[in-house]
Design an enzyme around this catalytic site. Structure first.
Site, PDB file in Angstrom:
ATOM      1  N   ARG A  53      18.743  46.632  11.662  1.00 11.75           N
ATOM      2  CA  ARG A  53      17.961  45.529  11.105  1.00 11.75           C
ATOM      3  C   ARG A  53      16.591  45.528  11.750  1.00 11.75           C
ATOM      4  O   ARG A  53      16.486  45.422  12.971  1.00 11.75           O
ATOM      5  CB  ARG A  53      18.628  44.192  11.433  1.00 11.75           C
ATOM      6  CG  ARG A  53      19.739  43.839  10.518  1.00 11.75           C
ATOM      7  CD  ARG A  53      19.979  42.360  10.457  1.00 11.75           C
ATOM      8  NE  ARG A  53      20.293  41.726  11.726  1.00 11.75           N
ATOM      9  CZ  ARG A  53      20.563  40.445  11.852  1.00 11.75           C
ATOM     10  NH1 ARG A  53      20.546  39.666  10.803  1.00 11.75           N
ATOM     11  NH2 ARG A  53      20.861  39.915  13.013  1.00 11.75           N
ATOM     12  N   THR A  95      11.444  41.830   9.957  1.00 14.20           N
ATOM     13  CA  THR A  95      11.674  41.532   8.528  1.00 14.20           C
ATOM     14  C   THR A  95      13.144  41.242   8.235  1.00 14.20           C
ATOM     15  O   THR A  95      13.462  40.722   7.177  1.00 14.20           O
ATOM     16  CB  THR A  95      11.261  42.732   7.658  1.00 14.20           C
ATOM     17  OG1 THR A  95      12.125  43.844   7.988  1.00 14.20           O
ATOM     18  CG2 THR A  95       9.819  43.133   7.912  1.00 14.20           C
ATOM     19  N   ASP A 155      26.888  38.497  18.580  1.00 19.61           N
ATOM     20  CA  ASP A 155      26.551  39.841  18.115  1.00 19.61           C
ATOM     21  C   ASP A 155      27.828  40.689  18.108  1.00 19.61           C
ATOM     22  O   ASP A 155      28.386  41.001  19.167  1.00 19.61           O
ATOM     23  CB  ASP A 155      25.493  40.470  19.023  1.00 19.61           C
ATOM     24  CG  ASP A 155      24.975  41.780  18.442  1.00 19.61           C
ATOM     25  OD1 ASP A 155      23.786  41.827  18.081  1.00 19.61           O
ATOM     26  OD2 ASP A 155      25.762  42.746  18.330  1.00 19.61           O
ATOM     27  N   ASP A 170      27.673  44.063  20.110  1.00 20.35           N
ATOM     28  CA  ASP A 170      27.653  43.864  21.569  1.00 20.35           C
ATOM     29  C   ASP A 170      29.019  43.416  22.085  1.00 20.35           C
ATOM     30  O   ASP A 170      29.488  43.877  23.136  1.00 20.35           O
ATOM     31  CB  ASP A 170      26.592  42.825  21.952  1.00 20.35           C
ATOM     32  CG  ASP A 170      25.200  43.422  21.954  1.00 20.35           C
ATOM     33  OD1 ASP A 170      25.074  44.660  22.042  1.00 20.35           O
ATOM     34  OD2 ASP A 170      24.223  42.649  21.851  1.00 20.35           O
TER      35      ASP A 170
HETATM   36  N1  URA Z   1      25.135  40.512  13.177  1.00 17.48           N
HETATM   37  C1  URA Z   1      25.921  40.097  14.185  1.00 17.48           C
HETATM   38  O1  URA Z   1      26.398  40.890  14.969  1.00 17.48           O
HETATM   39  N2  URA Z   1      26.174  38.779  14.306  1.00 17.48           N
HETATM   40  C2  URA Z   1      25.685  37.868  13.469  1.00 17.48           C
HETATM   41  O2  URA Z   1      25.971  36.686  13.609  1.00 17.48           O
HETATM   42  C3  URA Z   1      24.858  38.323  12.410  1.00 17.48           C
HETATM   43  C4  URA Z   1      24.597  39.650  12.288  1.00 17.48           C
END
Ligand code: URA
Length: 212
Positions: free
Chosen positions: A107, A111, A203, A206
């Site tokens: 990502r 943007t 995340d 992570d």
């Molecule tokens: N990606 C993630 O890992 N967590 C989110 O909440 C949104 C996108």
């Protein structure tokens, strides 16, 4: 939000219980990984409910009989890197003969748009059922880009499986791909300013790989 008809929320008590454990910020990396694998097996169970069967002749120890087996070519599971690997693991437990593809997207932090850096899927997707996996349908941009890329190979069918979705992601995704059903364990409240799902799990990459 009224969900479109092709959004399937797997509200089985085991899925919901395990998802709540995943949400806890104190859940360890090992537990998070195992829970994602377990939920993914249950999501795979729902996402494959309409797979076609045809009868084959089998010899049991006592008799010859015609009984159903899966027909057609092997399923293709496509993981969106890197967090999609967590879903892939569970789905492969249930569908061990599936072929596997990988789509690398990151990502753009400004943007929030998806940028492709890797693409490798099995050849000749025509006649194959393709299931795209990514834990989070957040903005929807990665899933939209991955599905658009796979559609160029003209697969027999396409589905999208995620752990969590949100109204914004569902709206964006279904506007681009109204023909692709979504399977998810929950539709959460919405996105924060950084494109994270609330309340969410944080995340996914992570937490899955212990990188933070
Ligand atoms: N990606 C993630 O890992 N967590 C989110 O909440 C949104 C996108």
């Amino acid at each position: 939000m009224t969900l479109p008809a092709n959004v399937h929320v797997v509200d089985h008590p085991l899925v919901q219980h395990k998802l709540t454990l995943m949400r806890k910020s104190t859940t360890s990396t090992a537990s998070f990984r195992l829970l994602l694998k377990e939920i993914s097996m249950l999501l795979a169970y729902e996402a494959t409910r309409d797979m076609k069967l045809s009868d084959v002749e089998v010899q049991t120890p006592l008799a010859v009989t015609n009984k159903p087996m899966l027909e057609g070519k092997k399923v293709v599971l496509v993981a969106i890197l890197r967090a999609g690997l967590g879903i892939l693991d569970g789905m492969l437990e249930l569908i061990p003969s599936a072929r596997v593809g990988h789509v690398g997207l990151y990502r753009d932090p400004k943007t929030l748009m998806a940028v492709e850096y890797y693409y490798k899927v099995p050849q000749r997707l025509a006649d194959r059922e393709v299931i795209v996996c990514d834990p989070m349908l957040a903005t929807g941009n990665s899933a939209i880009a991955a599905v658009a890329r796979i559609k160029r190979s003209k697969p027999g069918s396409l589905k999208f499986v995620c752990l969590l979705a949100c109204p914004e992601g569902i709206k964006n995704f279904t506007e681009h791909h109204p023909d692709v059903p979504i399977y998810t364990a929950s539709v959460d409240d919405g996105l924060n300013d950084h494109g994270y799902i609330l309340p969410g799990i944080g995340d996914a990459g992570d937490r899955l790989f212990g990188t933070k």
